[in-house]
Design an enzyme around this catalytic site. Structure first.
Site, PDB file in Angstrom:
ATOM      1  N   GLU A  37      29.628  53.594 -40.455  1.00 36.20           N
ATOM      2  CA  GLU A  37      28.787  54.772 -40.232  1.00 36.20           C
ATOM      3  C   GLU A  37      28.363  54.837 -38.766  1.00 36.20           C
ATOM      4  O   GLU A  37      28.374  55.900 -38.137  1.00 36.20           O
ATOM      5  CB  GLU A  37      27.562  54.666 -41.164  1.00 36.20           C
ATOM      6  N   TYR A  38      28.015  53.682 -38.220  1.00 36.04           N
ATOM      7  CA  TYR A  38      27.621  53.625 -36.806  1.00 36.04           C
ATOM      8  C   TYR A  38      28.779  54.113 -35.941  1.00 36.04           C
ATOM      9  O   TYR A  38      28.592  54.943 -35.047  1.00 36.04           O
ATOM     10  CB  TYR A  38      27.246  52.189 -36.416  1.00 36.04           C
ATOM     11  N   SER A  84      10.085  30.305  -9.682  1.00 36.47           N
ATOM     12  CA  SER A  84      10.526  29.302 -10.648  1.00 36.47           C
ATOM     13  C   SER A  84       9.299  28.591 -11.210  1.00 36.47           C
ATOM     14  O   SER A  84       8.178  28.871 -10.807  1.00 36.47           O
ATOM     15  CB  SER A  84      11.484  28.324  -9.993  1.00 36.47           C
ATOM     16  N   LYS A 117      11.769  27.726 -23.596  1.00 36.39           N
ATOM     17  CA  LYS A 117      12.378  27.958 -22.286  1.00 36.39           C
ATOM     18  C   LYS A 117      13.871  28.174 -22.530  1.00 36.39           C
ATOM     19  O   LYS A 117      14.617  27.237 -22.815  1.00 36.39           O
ATOM     20  CB  LYS A 117      12.159  26.770 -21.362  1.00 36.39           C
ATOM     21  N   ARG A 138      18.514  36.995 -10.771  1.00 37.24           N
ATOM     22  CA  ARG A 138      17.422  36.396 -10.021  1.00 37.24           C
ATOM     23  C   ARG A 138      17.831  36.112  -8.577  1.00 37.24           C
ATOM     24  O   ARG A 138      17.041  36.266  -7.661  1.00 37.24           O
ATOM     25  CB  ARG A 138      17.006  35.096 -10.707  1.00 37.24           C
ATOM     26  N   LYS A 315       9.961  19.993 -20.278  1.00 38.56           N
ATOM     27  CA  LYS A 315      11.388  19.860 -20.578  1.00 38.56           C
ATOM     28  C   LYS A 315      11.658  18.861 -21.706  1.00 38.56           C
ATOM     29  O   LYS A 315      10.907  17.903 -21.886  1.00 38.56           O
ATOM     30  CB  LYS A 315      12.146  19.395 -19.320  1.00 38.56           C
ATOM     31  N   CYS A 427      46.083   5.738  -9.551  1.00 44.00           N
ATOM     32  CA  CYS A 427      47.535   5.868  -9.633  1.00 44.00           C
ATOM     33  C   CYS A 427      48.046   5.944  -8.203  1.00 44.00           C
ATOM     34  O   CYS A 427      47.490   6.658  -7.371  1.00 44.00           O
ATOM     35  CB  CYS A 427      47.881   7.143 -10.391  1.00 44.00           C
ATOM     36  N   CYS A 433      52.953  12.196  -8.460  1.00 41.90           N
ATOM     37  CA  CYS A 433      52.347  12.232  -9.789  1.00 41.90           C
ATOM     38  C   CYS A 433      51.990  13.672 -10.141  1.00 41.90           C
ATOM     39  O   CYS A 433      51.262  14.335  -9.399  1.00 41.90           O
ATOM     40  CB  CYS A 433      51.100  11.354  -9.809  1.00 41.90           C
TER      41      CYS A 433
HETATM   42  S1  IVH Z   1       8.405  32.435 -16.898  1.00 41.19           S
HETATM   43  C1  IVH Z   1       6.458  32.734 -12.810  1.00 41.19           C
HETATM   44  N1  IVH Z   1       9.285  32.001 -19.318  1.00 41.19           N
HETATM   45  O1  IVH Z   1      12.978  29.436 -16.197  1.00 41.19           O
HETATM   46  C2  IVH Z   1       7.368  32.099 -13.779  1.00 41.19           C
HETATM   47  N2  IVH Z   1      10.730  31.507 -17.515  1.00 41.19           N
HETATM   48  O2  IVH Z   1      12.001  27.894 -13.752  1.00 41.19           O
HETATM   49  C3  IVH Z   1       8.382  33.006 -14.304  1.00 41.19           C
HETATM   50  N3  IVH Z   1      12.918  30.704 -18.195  1.00 41.19           N
HETATM   51  O3  IVH Z   1      14.165  31.460 -13.675  1.00 41.19           O
HETATM   52  C4  IVH Z   1       9.232  32.438 -15.347  1.00 41.19           C
HETATM   53  N4  IVH Z   1      12.578  30.796 -20.349  1.00 41.19           N
HETATM   54  O4  IVH Z   1      15.032  31.953 -15.954  1.00 41.19           O
HETATM   55  C5  IVH Z   1       9.555  31.935 -18.015  1.00 41.19           C
HETATM   56  N5  IVH Z   1       9.926  31.689 -21.516  1.00 41.19           N
HETATM   57  C6  IVH Z   1      10.210  31.641 -20.220  1.00 41.19           C
HETATM   58  C7  IVH Z   1      11.452  31.198 -19.739  1.00 41.19           C
HETATM   59  C8  IVH Z   1      11.663  31.154 -18.371  1.00 41.19           C
HETATM   60  C9  IVH Z   1      13.455  30.506 -19.407  1.00 41.19           C
HETATM   61  C10 IVH Z   1      13.617  30.430 -16.923  1.00 41.19           C
HETATM   62  C11 IVH Z   1      13.677  31.608 -16.017  1.00 41.19           C
HETATM   63  C12 IVH Z   1      13.241  31.153 -14.653  1.00 41.19           C
HETATM   64  C13 IVH Z   1      13.123  29.683 -14.824  1.00 41.19           C
HETATM   65  C14 IVH Z   1      11.882  29.211 -14.103  1.00 41.19           C
END
Ligand code: IVH
Length: 694
Positions: A37-38, A84, A117, A138, A315, A427, A433
């Protein structure tokens, strides 16, 4: 004349309906109509748009199939930088984070928002008047690439938002990724088509998002999850969690694993809960993220260098799984190094099926005491090749289940040697080779070397297996017909490869030196060599033991001069250590290598080296940089150019004299050395910031 009003309305209605069904299917996972349908509705809209140019729209769901390929991506400066996160690996670091937040805010208990994350790729999506207008990667955090056509193919990214004060000018941030199941299917498909197989979902997402042909991206089931906002005029939310709720309401996918947590104890409970379920999540994660929930408090805490003080990534350790060793085989690398590889009963580690893992070398294998039939623990961390951590349970061990390094190369049967003091067995077959020849050719043709586009693994395999190419020099006398007769090569693709080989005939000396594949000679060392020796002749004829002595003398003199506060002497070949010198000397002494270089440089046959640009003398106060790994959003050449344009210099190896190490993804021993020597380490944007690029 425009289309009739009725048709105009029908097109609009179809667009809205299709996007609604897209959202139900791809975001809510709760479709209302069948695929058939889609498809019917979709085809109807395609037909209307085909017939009536004035009814075509950029944000139509029909645009999700990709557009004509681009030549390159435009660079876009982020309105608000994409930062980051600082990392925490241990609970103590999380406690410290919480303490700093409480102290910074002057309060007792902080509410946090906690979420996974995602292990994918950060992107930023811009909406104006509710319409998706631009999407970027990014990049280095300050500038990214415009990948709008590719992002439009991601079905879970809404092309239109309900109109409201907060959707007039909105920038949503989040992660593009593959579900683990989609990744496995993609790789199966790639394997069948004899196309590139990806190491993990993250690499696959990065590769797919950066394809110049968005029609191919459209065939890859990428997904998006929102985790923040870069910019929102007219937003009313006060907390991070409210913002995520609003994004969900607007149609963006947000993780259902998000929670708020009161105080640090609840954060740690969240961490452990997600860890226990990590394998069962549909996407790969490498940790969880904690953010101070109130946005005014976030603002109050602000940023340190390039990471927020209000958020941290906690982490997880690299994932490990147990599986059985089926066989131990030996792989031959570009420089002849033999690497024992364990073939394993397939096991999923971190969302990826692992069937083999490196055992590094004979000593490592003995230290871990791995035998065929043993149950071993396999670890996979991010982009690294899976490795065997150790044996969990010994199998029924018979003499034949033990490993012995072969005395002859499994590929070419040349003798295998292990030099005293070296971990690796090699080797001795050199380019005779086939395994080494294949790797050497791939290296020679690589983008950073001779840059021969189209000379990939499949073609090199055939060229070597059929004995059509015995050394890189043979590439320059390959007839087009020979190429065209190979499997899966058409006239056109053969011509493309021939053209690429032609283009590579004029080359910068440093690229040429790098392309030769001398062990230890990476791009930086190749540049130093090209700058030092005016010609290939001089490089080949140089007496390395005298050079090493000269270097040592100057070094000693400089030590004295430094004490006496006198000006220092120029050190020849600074940045090239004795091991590399020895390796170059050995390579040049090998008659076969000399023959290949002669043929490559034969005026009637091979390549012509371009005039080397005169190296700028370093200015007083110049700093010394070492580059390592893949830098984000900046090629090595760009980084080098940036550094040199400020009068600083780049050298090949880390020493006490190094001022900065600029490290990117997959940085190796140089990064470790920097840490050991306490040398400042920067990433690409740190470098740009240091040199005041923007
Ligand atoms: S917040 C100001 N939330 O982690 C901070 N980042 O090291 C903005 N990432 O480049 C990032 N899951 O690609 C945030 N739930 C999450 C995330 C996340 C993955 C990645 C993101 C960023 C990196 C930061």
């Amino acid at each position: 004349m425009g289309a009739p009003q009725q048709l105009r309305e029908r097109a609009e209605r179809l667009r809205q309906e299709l996007e609604r069904h897209n959202h139900r299917y791809h975001v809510l996972d709760d479709p209302e109509i069948s695929d058939a349908e889609y498809d019917r509705l979709f085809r109807e809209l395609v037909q209307i748009e085909q017939k009536h140019e004035d009814l075509r729209r950029d944000d139509s769901p029909t645009q999700r199939v990709g557009a004509a390929p681009l030549d390159e991506f435009a660079q876009v400066r982020h309105r608000v930088p994409m930062l980051s996160l600082a990392n925490a690996f241990e609970e103590g670091e999380v406690l410290a984070f919480d303490r700093r937040a409480r102290e910074g805010l002057g309060i007792d208990g902080v509410e946090y928002a906690a979420e996974p994350k995602f292990d994918g790729l950060a992107v930023s999506l811009s909406y104006r008047q509710g319409r998706f207008v631009q999407g970027t990667t990014r990049g280095d955090g300050a500038t990214g690439e415009d990948v709008t056509p590719n992002l439009k193919t991601v079905r879970s990214i809404p092309l239109n938002l309900p109109r409201g004060a907060d959707t007039e000018d909105l920038e949503v941030r989040g992660e593009v990724l593959f579900y683990k199941s989609d990744f496995e299917k993609l790789n199966a498909r790639q394997r069948q088509a004899e196309e590139k197989v990806f190491a993990n979902p993250r690499n696959a997402a990065a590769g797919s998002l950066r394809l110049l042909d968005s029609r191919i991206t459209a065939q890859r089931p990428l997904r998006f999850f929102a985790y923040g906002v870069g910019f929102a005029a007219g937003a009313k939310w006060r907390t991070h969690s409210d913002m995520l709720e609003r994004l969900a309401e607007l149609g963006f996918p947000v993780s259902s694993e998000r929670r708020t947590a009161k105080g640090v104890e609840e954060l740690l409970v969240f961490y452990r809960d997600i860890e226990a379920r990590r394998e069962t999540l549909p996407y790969a994660i490498d940790g969880v993220v904690y953010k101070v929930n109130r946005l005014d408090w976030q603002a109050k805490l602000g940023f340190v260098s390039r990471a927020p003080r209000f958020a941290i990534a906690h982490k997880y350790a690299a994932e490990e799984q147990a599986t059985q060793v089926l066989r131990i085989e030996v792989q031959v690398g570009r420089t002849g190094v033999l690497t024992p590889v364990a073939r394993l009963a397939p096991v999923t580690v971190g969302g990826v099926t692992v069937t083999n893992a490196t055992l590094h070398n004979e000593d490592e294998l003995r230290r871990k005491d791995v035998w065929v039939g043993d149950t071993v623990i396999v670890r996979r961390a991010g982009d690294v090749i899976p490795e065997v951590v150790g044996v969990r349970k010994q199998g029924p061990r018979k003499a034949e289940a033990g490993f012995a390094m072969p005395e002859r190369c499994p590929v070419c049967e040349s003798p295998v040697v292990r030099l005293t003091g070296e971990a690796a067995s090699r080797c001795t077959g050199g380019l005779y080779c086939r395994a080494q020849r294949k790797q050497a050719l791939l290296h020679f043709a690589g983008r950073r070397a001779m840059d021969i586009e189209g000379l990939g693994e499949r073609l090199v395999d055939q060229l070597v297996e059929n004995d059509l190419v015995k050394s890189p020099a043979d590439l320059y006398s390959l007839p087009k017909e020979t190429l065209a007769n190979l499997e899966r090569m058409a006239e056109k693709s053969a011509q493309n490869v021939i053209d690429a080989i032609q283009r590579s005939r004029s080359v910068e000396p440093a690229r040429f030196i790098f392309a030769l594949g001398i062990p230890g000679v990476g791009e930086e060392v190749a540049k130093i060599l090209a700058g030092h020796f005016g010609s290939m002749e001089a490089l080949r004829k140089s007496d390395w033991s005298t050079l090493a002595m000269e270097k040592e003398n100057v070094r000693k003199q400089n030590l004295k001069r430094r004490k006496a506060n006198e000006a220092l002497l120029h050190v020849p070949l600074e940045g090239i250590g004795p091991e590399i010198m020895e390796s170059i000397a050995k390579f040049m002494q090998e008659p076969h290598n000399g023959g290949v270089i002669d043929r490559l440089l034969d005026p009637g046959h091979g390549v012509r080296l371009q005039e080397a640009a005169a190296a700028k003398p370093a200015r007083p106060g110049a700093k010394t940089f070492v580059l390592t790994g893949t830098l984000a959003g900046m090629s090595r050449d760009e980084a080098r150019a940036l550094i040199e344009s400020h009068g600083h210099k780049v050298v090949g190896s880390v020493s006490k004299k190094t001022d900065y190490v600029v490290a990117g993804a997959e940085a190796g021993s140089k990064l470790e050395q920097a840490r050991e020597l306490g040398i400042a380490v920067l990433d690409a944007s740190g470098l740009a910031q240091l040199l005041g690029k923007r």
